[in-house]
Design a protein around this motif. Structure first.
Motif, PDB file in Angstrom:
ATOM      1  N   PRO A   1       0.829  -1.199   0.000  1.00 24.65           N
ATOM      2  CA  PRO A   1       0.000   0.000   0.000  1.00 24.65           C
ATOM      3  C   PRO A   1       0.871   1.259   0.000  1.00 24.65           C
ATOM      4  O   PRO A   1       1.927   1.307   0.628  1.00 24.65           O
ATOM      5  N   ALA A   2       0.423   2.248  -0.754  1.00 25.44           N
ATOM      6  CA  ALA A   2       1.177   3.507  -0.846  1.00 25.44           C
ATOM      7  C   ALA A   2       1.162   4.195   0.509  1.00 25.44           C
ATOM      8  O   ALA A   2       0.121   4.346   1.132  1.00 25.44           O
ATOM      9  N   GLN A   3       2.354   4.607   0.936  1.00 28.17           N
ATOM     10  CA  GLN A   3       2.469   5.274   2.225  1.00 28.17           C
ATOM     11  C   GLN A   3       2.646   6.765   2.002  1.00 28.17           C
ATOM     12  O   GLN A   3       3.220   7.195   1.003  1.00 28.17           O
ATOM     13  N   GLU A   4       2.151   7.518   2.924  1.00 28.43           N
ATOM     14  CA  GLU A   4       2.337   8.965   2.898  1.00 28.43           C
ATOM     15  C   GLU A   4       3.817   9.252   3.088  1.00 28.43           C
ATOM     16  O   GLU A   4       4.475   8.636   3.923  1.00 28.43           O
ATOM     17  N   PRO A   5       4.375  10.169   2.303  1.00 30.86           N
ATOM     18  CA  PRO A   5       5.795  10.502   2.507  1.00 30.86           C
ATOM     19  C   PRO A   5       5.980  11.194   3.858  1.00 30.86           C
ATOM     20  O   PRO A   5       5.112  11.918   4.335  1.00 30.86           O
ATOM     21  N   THR A   6       7.128  10.935   4.458  1.00 32.99           N
ATOM     22  CA  THR A   6       7.426  11.575   5.742  1.00 32.99           C
ATOM     23  C   THR A   6       7.700  13.056   5.525  1.00 32.99           C
ATOM     24  O   THR A   6       7.890  13.524   4.387  1.00 32.99           O
ATOM     25  N   LYS A   7       7.765  13.790   6.607  1.00 32.53           N
ATOM     26  CA  LYS A   7       8.037  15.228   6.520  1.00 32.53           C
ATOM     27  C   LYS A   7       9.392  15.488   5.876  1.00 32.53           C
ATOM     28  O   LYS A   7       9.544  16.412   5.082  1.00 32.53           O
ATOM     29  N   GLU A   8      10.360  14.654   6.223  1.00 29.77           N
ATOM     30  CA  GLU A   8      11.692  14.816   5.650  1.00 29.77           C
ATOM     31  C   GLU A   8      11.669  14.602   4.137  1.00 29.77           C
ATOM     32  O   GLU A   8      12.304  15.349   3.389  1.00 29.77           O
ATOM     33  N   GLU A   9      10.913  13.597   3.698  1.00 29.56           N
ATOM     34  CA  GLU A   9      10.833  13.318   2.264  1.00 29.56           C
ATOM     35  C   GLU A   9      10.156  14.468   1.520  1.00 29.56           C
ATOM     36  O   GLU A   9      10.557  14.833   0.416  1.00 29.56           O
ATOM     37  N   VAL A  10       9.116  15.028   2.149  1.00 33.78           N
ATOM     38  CA  VAL A  10       8.427  16.163   1.523  1.00 33.78           C
ATOM     39  C   VAL A  10       9.381  17.347   1.401  1.00 33.78           C
ATOM     40  O   VAL A  10       9.460  17.991   0.343  1.00 33.78           O
ATOM     41  N   LEU A  11      10.123  17.625   2.457  1.00 28.92           N
ATOM     42  CA  LEU A  11      11.076  18.736   2.428  1.00 28.92           C
ATOM     43  C   LEU A  11      12.168  18.491   1.386  1.00 28.92           C
ATOM     44  O   LEU A  11      12.537  19.406   0.627  1.00 28.92           O
ATOM     45  N   LEU A  12      12.695  17.291   1.329  1.00 26.15           N
ATOM     46  CA  LEU A  12      13.734  16.982   0.348  1.00 26.15           C
ATOM     47  C   LEU A  12      13.197  17.103  -1.076  1.00 26.15           C
ATOM     48  O   LEU A  12      13.894  17.572  -1.977  1.00 26.15           O
ATOM     49  N   THR A  13      11.957  16.702  -1.281  1.00 24.12           N
ATOM     50  CA  THR A  13      11.358  16.828  -2.609  1.00 24.12           C
ATOM     51  C   THR A  13      11.223  18.300  -2.995  1.00 24.12           C
ATOM     52  O   THR A  13      11.506  18.696  -4.143  1.00 24.12           O
ATOM     53  N   GLU A  14      10.804  19.113  -2.055  1.00 22.86           N
ATOM     54  CA  GLU A  14      10.677  20.554  -2.332  1.00 22.86           C
ATOM     55  C   GLU A  14      12.042  21.167  -2.639  1.00 22.86           C
ATOM     56  O   GLU A  14      12.175  21.977  -3.565  1.00 22.86           O
ATOM     57  N   ILE A  15      13.051  20.790  -1.857  1.00 16.40           N
ATOM     58  CA  ILE A  15      14.404  21.314  -2.102  1.00 16.40           C
ATOM     59  C   ILE A  15      14.884  20.893  -3.481  1.00 16.40           C
ATOM     60  O   ILE A  15      15.449  21.692  -4.242  1.00 16.40           O
ATOM     61  N   ARG A  16      14.654  19.639  -3.837  1.00 16.28           N
ATOM     62  CA  ARG A  16      15.072  19.152  -5.151  1.00 16.28           C
ATOM     63  C   ARG A  16      14.375  19.957  -6.267  1.00 16.28           C
ATOM     64  O   ARG A  16      15.002  20.371  -7.235  1.00 16.28           O
ATOM     65  N   ASP A  17      13.086  20.168  -6.102  1.00 19.36           N
ATOM     66  CA  ASP A  17      12.325  20.903  -7.131  1.00 19.36           C
ATOM     67  C   ASP A  17      12.831  22.339  -7.231  1.00 19.36           C
ATOM     68  O   ASP A  17      12.936  22.903  -8.345  1.00 19.36           O
ATOM     69  N   LEU A  18      13.141  22.986  -6.106  1.00 22.11           N
ATOM     70  CA  LEU A  18      13.675  24.346  -6.133  1.00 22.11           C
ATOM     71  C   LEU A  18      15.033  24.391  -6.810  1.00 22.11           C
ATOM     72  O   LEU A  18      15.318  25.323  -7.584  1.00 22.11           O
ATOM     73  N   LEU A  19      15.874  23.396  -6.548  1.00 20.87           N
ATOM     74  CA  LEU A  19      17.194  23.379  -7.200  1.00 20.87           C
ATOM     75  C   LEU A  19      17.065  23.160  -8.698  1.00 20.87           C
ATOM     76  O   LEU A  19      17.836  23.732  -9.478  1.00 20.87           O
ATOM     77  N   LYS A  20      16.088  22.385  -9.121  1.00 25.77           N
ATOM     78  CA  LYS A  20      15.873  22.173 -10.552  1.00 25.77           C
ATOM     79  C   LYS A  20      15.437  23.472 -11.226  1.00 25.77           C
ATOM     80  O   LYS A  20      15.812  23.757 -12.359  1.00 25.77           O
ATOM     81  N   GLU A  21      14.614  24.264 -10.541  1.00 29.37           N
ATOM     82  CA  GLU A  21      14.123  25.526 -11.119  1.00 29.37           C
ATOM     83  C   GLU A  21      15.250  26.542 -11.297  1.00 29.37           C
ATOM     84  O   GLU A  21      15.245  27.344 -12.219  1.00 29.37           O
ATOM     85  N   ARG A  22      16.224  26.580 -10.401  1.00 31.47           N
ATOM     86  CA  ARG A  22      17.320  27.524 -10.452  1.00 31.47           C
ATOM     87  C   ARG A  22      18.257  27.248 -11.635  1.00 31.47           C
ATOM     88  O   ARG A  22      18.889  28.146 -12.133  1.00 31.47           O
ATOM     89  N   LYS A  23      18.365  26.032 -12.065  1.00 37.09           N
ATOM     90  CA  LYS A  23      19.311  25.711 -13.149  1.00 37.09           C
ATOM     91  C   LYS A  23      18.769  26.105 -14.444  1.00 37.09           C
ATOM     92  O   LYS A  23      18.115  26.485 -15.098  1.00 37.09           O
TER      93      LYS A  23
END
Length: 141
Positions: free
Chosen positions: A119-141
């Motif tokens: 069953p699909a699990q909700e991502p943890t807070k850390e995973e959500v934060l890391l995903t946001e950081i990754r997306d922000l770094l992709k936008e800057r490039k």
């Protein structure tokens, strides 16, 4: 006292207890199968074979010695009970087949459990934060 402690540790291991449970269940399963053979299958085999009861078949190796006046058995007959052996072989084959079917069913259930998607699990807070950081770094490039 050390021997008693060692025995307690040995007896309380999971493998020993699992084996004991298996032996008890196996004995009960054996009784069920013996009843199946004796009470259901062998009467059907007897009907098919014209009323033959395999346990009655035997080779007489030596006849009984009976007193002519009292009809008392002085020496019992010596027999080779091949019919009982046939009955035991039939019992074994049925038990082996039932165990085969049971294990096959258990293996199929295990395969279905392994194949079922987790069953699909909700991502943890850390995973959500890391995903946001990754997306922000992709936008800057």
């Amino acid at each position: 006292m050390a021997l008693l402690k060692d025995f307690k540790e040995f007896a309380m291991r999971g493998n020993v207890i699992d084996m004991a449970v298996g032996v008890v269940i196996g004995a009960a399963f054996g009784k069920i199968i013996s009843s199946l053979v004796d009470d259901i299958i062998m009467p059907l085999v007897g009907v098919v074979t014209g009323g033959i009861n395999f346990t009655d078949y035997k080779f007489v190796i030596q006849q009984a010695v009976i007193d002519g006046q009292t009809q008392e058995v002085l020496k019992p007959e010596v027999t080779m009970n091949w019919g009982s052996w046939v009955q035991t072989v039939v019992d074994f084959l049925i038990v082996a087949f039932c165990i085969f079917i049971a294990i096959k069913g258990i293996n199929q259930l295990k395969r279905k459990q392994e194949e079922a998607p987790a069953p699909a699990q909700e991502p943890t807070k850390e995973e959500v934060l890391l995903t946001e950081i990754r997306d922000l770094l992709k936008e800057r490039k």
